[in-house]
Scaffold this motif. Structure first.
Motif, short mmCIF file in Angstrom:
data_model
loop_
_atom_site.label_atom_id
_atom_site.label_comp_id
_atom_site.label_asym_id
_atom_site.label_seq_id
_atom_site.Cartn_x
_atom_site.Cartn_y
_atom_site.Cartn_z
N CYS A 232 -0.02 -0.95 9.59
CA CYS A 232 -0.20 -1.18 8.29
C CYS A 232 -0.78 -2.47 8.06
N ARG A 234 -0.50 -4.32 5.35
CA ARG A 234 0.24 -5.27 4.62
C ARG A 234 1.16 -5.80 5.58
N CYS A 257 3.94 -6.70 0.93
CA CYS A 257 4.52 -5.40 1.31
C CYS A 257 5.21 -4.68 0.50
S1 SF4 Z 1 6.85 -1.78 5.21
FE1 SF4 Z 1 5.24 -2.87 4.41
S2 SF4 Z 1 4.19 -3.34 6.01
FE2 SF4 Z 1 5.62 -1.71 6.63
S3 SF4 Z 1 4.44 0.11 5.95
FE3 SF4 Z 1 5.50 -0.32 4.22
S4 SF4 Z 1 3.86 -1.60 2.96
FE4 SF4 Z 1 3.31 -1.49 5.12
#
Ligand code: SF4
Ligand code: SF4
Lengths: 361, 220
Positions: A232, A234, A257
């Protein structure tokens, strides 16, 4: 007609076709040289027969595949396989359609690929919940699977039961793998699965004549080998502890996030983060919504879409308070009883003099 | 048949509630019983504040006294290392803070994940070293009861499973996450009835010691 010829007829250049093969190879973590092998195999492949059965499903998987973005090579690959039977896409209906299925089964005995989307009422439940032309899903699956080379369970419903299996599972639904035991089953999960993953699996099968390497849930490792969370974009915010608290606060606007909003990315294994949706336009987390973990078993019942993964589902605060108070009360009673026993012993205690003792003896 | 997700939901839901209930109930009983033991009244004129002396000692005892350190530097260093590591990993890891925030409504900033990761490794190594030392030192081995080994295991497992879950070293993920939560639940259930009660009683004892001396107007 071979696949190569069909592609040519559809105006797909050799260059475009090779590009597709290179992408497919790299997506499946194959060495670059494999692209040529894929290209050769695909170009000369005879149209393999595919029978597509749809059971208890919402047609989302077929939508994902056909409406993804047109016209694509993925689509064409799908069109060039000989899709001999597909409820939603075929023109025929009723008995004529069933006849087509039977013909395809006999003509390609032992060689056709069976694609299933949707779950089906299990052996122990009322078959009437889902029938096609008066044939129960279970019977149709068992009949069709007998002569199939392999089964591809497309979508989370076929792979793990999906929505029909969600509590309280009124139709007694089961996934394909619960019924098919003696044929290889490959699970292409997702609600719906990424179109490229479906075609990728088919391309792999056409190229190598066998199914790709699978994970412990029977999913192709090439696409389901890594979690959403680990790929991801984020993730740096997660690691630093910067979270969106609501869907429109500062954090949300800054793209922090979504863990606190219930993101199941840490638990979901799928290729969304790298392949994205709608032809690489975006994907759920990029559009600001937490991942639901749609590619995982029981994702409908996994403790709430908007509850963070580490948060207990029960009422902990209330329980802790009540149990703590009960403990204090029980301790107080215990303490009081032992205190009284001590006091009683003290009052009951009589001093004995030497004289008294002597008298007794 | 129980799927890994069923298992995760079980430990995340009802089992966690049960574990927390037993933990609170057990500690409630143990603490109140201790406090209700009471003390005979002291008729001597107080020469200092018992309360203040108590708290001063609670704080002072965090630093090991020099004599102990000279005699057993290994125990002091390793002991501090893994206690601190355990508490930091417990209270400053992002998902843990989130759990506390959602259940008790209080929160504090967490440490970045790579730091917690490193601290977890150090803590695991320190705990392991403590076990090796316990087994190799004849006096310690002689003094050790089965409960000591049980408590060591219960402390080690949450860290180990947490580490394995974070690095996805066991699949499927719901299984290892569930095992991590389960190990914590066992810890919570057993804690009030073993020497793990020292997580609370250590402070009661320290305070009491300090209070006695504080009342007499001397340092402890
Ligand atoms: S918890 Fe945060 S970093 Fe992990 S997949 Fe979800 S948005 Fe992305
Ligand atoms: S981001 Fe998550 S919920 Fe959304 S499609 Fe991908 S795996 Fe499914």
């Amino acid at each position: 007609m071979t696949l190569g010829e069909t592609l040519e007829r559809n105006g797909i250049s050799r260059r475009g076709f090779l590009k597709f093969c290179v992408t497919t190879a790299s997506l499946m973590a194959l060495p670059p040289t494999a692209a040529t092998a894929i290209a050769e195999a695909l170009a000369s492949a005879r149209r393999p027969s595919v029978i597509w059965l749809s059971f208890q499903e919402c047609t989302g998987c077929t939508e994902s595949l056909t409406r993804s973005f047109a016209p694509t090579l993925e689509n064409l690959i799908l069109e060039t396989i000989s899709l001999d039977y597909h409820h939603t896409l075929q023109a025929a209906a009723g008995e004529a359609a069933e006849l087509a299925r039977e013909q395809a089964m006999h003509a390609n005995e032992g060689k056709y690929l069976l694609v299933v989307d949707g779950s089906l009422p299990g052996p122990g439940s009322n078959p009437g919940y889902s029938t096609i032309a008066g044939i129960s899903n279970l019977q149709m699956l068992e009949e069709t699977v007998a002569g199939a080379a392999a089964v591809v369970a497309v979508g989370t419903c076929a792979a793990f039961g999906g929505l029909p299996v969600a509590d309280p599972n009124p139709t007694g639904a089961v996934p394909v793998s619960a019924v098919v035991r003696d044929k290889p089953v490959i699970n292409v999960s997702g609600c719906p699965p990424l179109p490229m993953v479906i075609t990728g699996v088919l391309a792999h099968y056409l190229t190598f004549g066998k199914l790709p390497e699978l994970d412990e849930y029977g999913r192709p490792l090439a696409f389901f080998g890594q979690s959403i969370h680990d790929r991801c974009y984020r993730r740096p915010f997660y690691d630093k502890g910067r979270f969106a608290e609501t869907f429109d606060d500062e954090g949300a606007k800054k793209g922090w996030c979504l863990y606190r909003l219930g993101c199941k990315g840490p638990m979901a294994y799928n290729a969304c983060a790298t392949m994205k949706w709608n032809g690489g336009t975006s994907w759920p987390i990029e559009s600001g919504h937490p991942c639901l973990g749609c590619s995982e078993p029981d994702f409908w019942d996994a403790g709430g879409f908007y509850k963070a993964l580490s948060v207990p589902t029960g009422n902990i605060g209330g329980t802790a308070a009540v149990a703590g108070l009960a403990g204090v009360a029980a301790g107080a009673v215990g303490g009081y009883l032992s205190g009284r026993a001590k006091k009683d012993a003290r009052t009951a205690h009589r001093q004995v003099t030497a004289d008294e003792l002597e008298q007794k003896l | 048949m129980m799927t890994p997700m069923d298992f995760l939901l079980l430990v995340r839901g009802p089992l966690f509630v049960v574990a927390v209930a037993i933990f609170m109930l057990g500690f409630g009983i143990r603490l109140v019983e201790i406090l209700m033991l009471g003390r005979a009244r002291n008729f001597a004129e107080p020469r200092g504040s018992a309360m203040l002396g108590g708290f001063r000692t609670v704080y002072r005892r965090f630093s090991p006294d020099p004599g102990t350190f000279e005699r057993a530097p290994f125990d002091v260093v390793i002991g501090i290392l893994w206690h601190v590591g355990f508490i930091v990993a417990l209270f400053l890891f992002i998902p843990h803070v989130e759990l506390i925030r959602k259940t008790f409504g209080i929160a504090w900033p967490a440490l970045p994940n790579p730091m917690i990761d490193a601290i977890a490794v150090i803590t695991l190594l320190a705990l392991f070293a403590a076990l090796v030392q316990r087994l190799r030192d004849p006096v310690k081995r002689f003094l050790s009861t089965p409960q000591d080994y049980l408590v060591w295991t219960l402390t080690f497992l949450p860290l180990l499973t947490g580490y394995l879950a974070y690095h996805r070293m066991i699949n499927p993920y719901p299984l290892i996450l569930g095992l991590h939560i389960l190990s914590v639940e066992i810890f919570l259930i057993v804690a009030p009835f073993t020497k793990l009660t020292h997580m609370v009683t250590a402070f009661v004892a320290r305070w009491y010691n300090g209070a006695t001396f504080g009342r007499k107007g001397v340092q402890s």
